[in-house]
Scaffold this motif. Structure first.
Motif, short mmCIF file in Angstrom:
data_model
loop_
_atom_site.label_atom_id
_atom_site.label_comp_id
_atom_site.label_asym_id
_atom_site.label_seq_id
_atom_site.Cartn_x
_atom_site.Cartn_y
_atom_site.Cartn_z
N VAL A 133 45.46 55.31 55.96
CA VAL A 133 45.98 54.12 55.27
C VAL A 133 46.92 54.54 54.15
CG1 VAL A 133 45.32 52.18 53.79
CG2 VAL A 133 44.07 52.61 55.91
N VAL A 134 46.52 55.56 53.40
CA VAL A 134 47.35 56.05 52.29
C VAL A 134 48.61 56.72 52.82
CG1 VAL A 134 47.41 57.68 50.36
CG2 VAL A 134 45.37 56.31 50.76
N ASN A 135 48.45 57.58 53.84
CA ASN A 135 49.60 58.30 54.40
C ASN A 135 49.42 58.36 55.92
OD1 ASN A 135 51.72 59.96 55.01
ND2 ASN A 135 50.98 61.71 53.82
N PRO A 136 50.11 57.48 56.68
CA PRO A 136 49.90 57.40 58.12
C PRO A 136 50.18 58.70 58.90
CG PRO A 136 51.09 55.47 57.36
CD PRO A 136 50.99 56.42 56.20
N THR A 137 50.96 59.58 58.35
CA THR A 137 51.26 60.83 59.07
C THR A 137 50.06 61.77 59.13
OG1 THR A 137 52.11 61.91 57.07
CG2 THR A 137 53.71 60.74 58.46
N THR A 138 49.03 61.51 58.33
CA THR A 138 47.84 62.38 58.34
C THR A 138 47.03 62.25 59.63
OG1 THR A 138 46.49 60.73 57.20
CG2 THR A 138 47.61 62.39 55.84
N ILE A 139 47.26 61.17 60.39
CA ILE A 139 46.55 61.02 61.66
C ILE A 139 46.96 62.13 62.62
CG2 ILE A 139 46.31 59.57 63.72
CD1 ILE A 139 46.49 57.15 61.91
N ILE A 140 48.22 62.46 62.63
CA ILE A 140 48.73 63.49 63.54
C ILE A 140 48.42 64.89 63.04
CG2 ILE A 140 50.83 64.39 64.61
CD1 ILE A 140 51.95 61.51 64.35
N LYS A 141 48.43 65.08 61.74
CA LYS A 141 48.19 66.41 61.17
C LYS A 141 46.76 66.85 61.45
CE LYS A 141 51.46 65.89 57.40
NZ LYS A 141 51.63 65.76 55.96
N GLY A 142 46.63 68.01 62.03
CA GLY A 142 45.30 68.55 62.32
C GLY A 142 44.54 67.76 63.36
N PHE A 143 45.25 67.16 64.30
CA PHE A 143 44.64 66.30 65.31
C PHE A 143 43.59 67.05 66.13
CE2 PHE A 143 44.57 64.12 69.45
CZ PHE A 143 44.20 62.86 69.03
N LEU A 144 43.91 68.27 66.56
CA LEU A 144 42.97 69.04 67.36
C LEU A 144 41.71 69.38 66.57
CD1 LEU A 144 45.34 71.43 69.34
CD2 LEU A 144 44.09 69.43 70.19
N TRP A 145 41.87 69.71 65.28
CA TRP A 145 40.70 70.00 64.44
C TRP A 145 39.82 68.77 64.29
CZ3 TRP A 145 39.02 74.60 63.81
CH2 TRP A 145 39.89 75.68 63.76
N LYS A 146 40.46 67.63 64.13
CA LYS A 146 39.70 66.38 63.99
C LYS A 146 38.89 66.10 65.25
CE LYS A 146 42.96 64.43 60.74
NZ LYS A 146 44.11 63.59 60.54
N ILE A 147 39.51 66.28 66.40
CA ILE A 147 38.82 66.05 67.67
C ILE A 147 37.66 67.05 67.82
CG2 ILE A 147 39.06 66.16 70.19
CD1 ILE A 147 40.31 63.67 68.90
N LEU A 148 37.90 68.31 67.45
CA LEU A 148 36.87 69.34 67.56
C LEU A 148 35.67 69.01 66.66
CD1 LEU A 148 36.38 72.07 68.97
CD2 LEU A 148 37.26 73.15 66.92
N ILE A 149 35.93 68.61 65.43
CA ILE A 149 34.85 68.27 64.49
C ILE A 149 34.06 67.06 65.00
CG2 ILE A 149 34.39 67.34 62.18
CD1 ILE A 149 36.68 69.19 61.19
N ILE A 150 34.77 66.06 65.49
CA ILE A 150 34.11 64.87 66.02
C ILE A 150 33.27 65.24 67.25
CG2 ILE A 150 34.52 62.65 67.18
CD1 ILE A 150 36.94 62.33 65.23
N ALA A 151 33.78 66.14 68.09
CA ALA A 151 33.04 66.56 69.29
C ALA A 151 31.75 67.30 68.90
CB ALA A 151 33.92 67.44 70.16
N TYR A 152 31.84 68.22 67.93
CA TYR A 152 30.62 68.94 67.52
C TYR A 152 29.59 67.99 66.93
CZ TYR A 152 32.03 73.76 68.31
OH TYR A 152 32.37 74.95 68.89
N LEU A 153 30.04 67.08 66.08
CA LEU A 153 29.10 66.12 65.51
C LEU A 153 28.53 65.20 66.60
CD1 LEU A 153 30.93 65.24 62.18
CD2 LEU A 153 28.84 66.58 62.45
N GLY A 154 29.39 64.81 67.54
CA GLY A 154 28.93 63.95 68.64
C GLY A 154 27.89 64.62 69.50
N LYS A 155 28.10 65.91 69.82
CA LYS A 155 27.10 66.65 70.60
C LYS A 155 25.78 66.75 69.85
CE LYS A 155 29.54 70.44 72.33
NZ LYS A 155 29.68 71.67 72.95
N GLY A 156 25.87 66.98 68.56
CA GLY A 156 24.66 67.06 67.75
C GLY A 156 23.92 65.73 67.71
N ILE A 157 24.67 64.65 67.59
CA ILE A 157 24.06 63.31 67.57
C ILE A 157 23.40 63.02 68.91
CG2 ILE A 157 24.61 60.83 67.51
CD1 ILE A 157 26.77 61.59 65.38
#
Length: 166
Positions: A133-157
Motif C-alpha cells: 500500500v505504501v509502495n506498490p513496487t514492493t510486491i515484485i521485489k523479492g517475489f521468490l523469497w516471499k513465495i518461499l517463506i509463505i511455502a515454508y510457513l504453509g507446510k508447517g501449518i
C-alpha cells in the motif's frame, strides 16, 4: 503365583491396560492381544507408519520455526540497514518490533505450533500488504523469497494441523 499368571494374561502387553476376559483387542491402544500373528504384525506396522508421519510433521514444523527465526533476524538486519541509509528511526523501531514478534512466535511454536505459525504467516502477509500500500513496487521485489517463506510457513501449518487431528 496363579494370581500373577492370571493378572499377566489380563493385561495388555503394550500399554498395560487391564483387558476384559475374552477380548481380542485392547480397548485402550487397539493391540490385538489375543489376535493372530498377522493382526499383531499389522498393528506394529501401523504404529511405525504413524510414528514416521509424526516425525515428518515435526521436521516440517521445525523448518517453519526456523523460518520464523530467520524472519526475525532479517527484520532486524534490514531495520538497521534502512535506519542508517535513510536515517529514519520509525523504520528501525518498526523492524525491531517485528523482529521481536517473530522471535516470540518462533519460541512459542514449540508449545503451540499451529497457532504460532498461523500468526507468523498472518503477520508476514500483513507486512507485505502494508508495504504494498505504501509502495506498490514492493510486491515484485523479492517475489521468490516471499513465495518461499509463505511455502515454508504453509507446510508447517499443514503439518501442525495434521498432528493436532491425530
Amino acid at each position: 503365583m496363579e494370581e500373577d499368571i492370571v493378572t499377566k494374561l489380563l493385561e495388555c502387553s503394550i500399554c498395560k491396560t487391564t483387558l476384559d476376559s475374552g477380548s481380542v483387542y485392547c480397548s485402550n491402544c487397539g493391540f490385538p492381544e489375543n489376535g493372530t500373528e498377522k493382526e499383531i504384525a499389522i498393528f506394529h506396522a501401523n504404529k511405525v507408519i504413524e510414528n514416521r508421519k509424526i516425525k515428518d510433521a515435526d521436521d516440517k514444523i521445525k523448518s517453519a520455526r526456523n523460518t520464523l527465526y530467520v524472519m526475525s533476524g532479517i527484520s532486524l538486519v534490514f531495520g538497521v540497514i534502512l535506519f542508517f541509509s535513510m536515517n529514519d528511526v520509525s523504520i528501525l523501531i518498526t523492524n525491531v518490533v517485528l523482529s521481536i514478534i517473530y522471535l516470540v512466535l518462533a519460541f512459542w511454536s514449540s508449545q503451540k505450533p499451529l497457532m504460532a505459525l498461523l500468526l507468523g504467516l498472518l503477520l508476514y502477509l500483513t507486512t507485505i500488504i502494508i508495504s504494498a500500500v505504501v509502495n506498490p513496487t514492493t510486491i515484485i521485489k523479492g517475489f521468490l523469497w516471499k513465495i518461499l517463506i509463505i511455502a515454508y510457513l504453509g507446510k508447517g501449518i499443514y503439518s501442525a494441523s495434521a498432528i493436532k487431528k491425530q
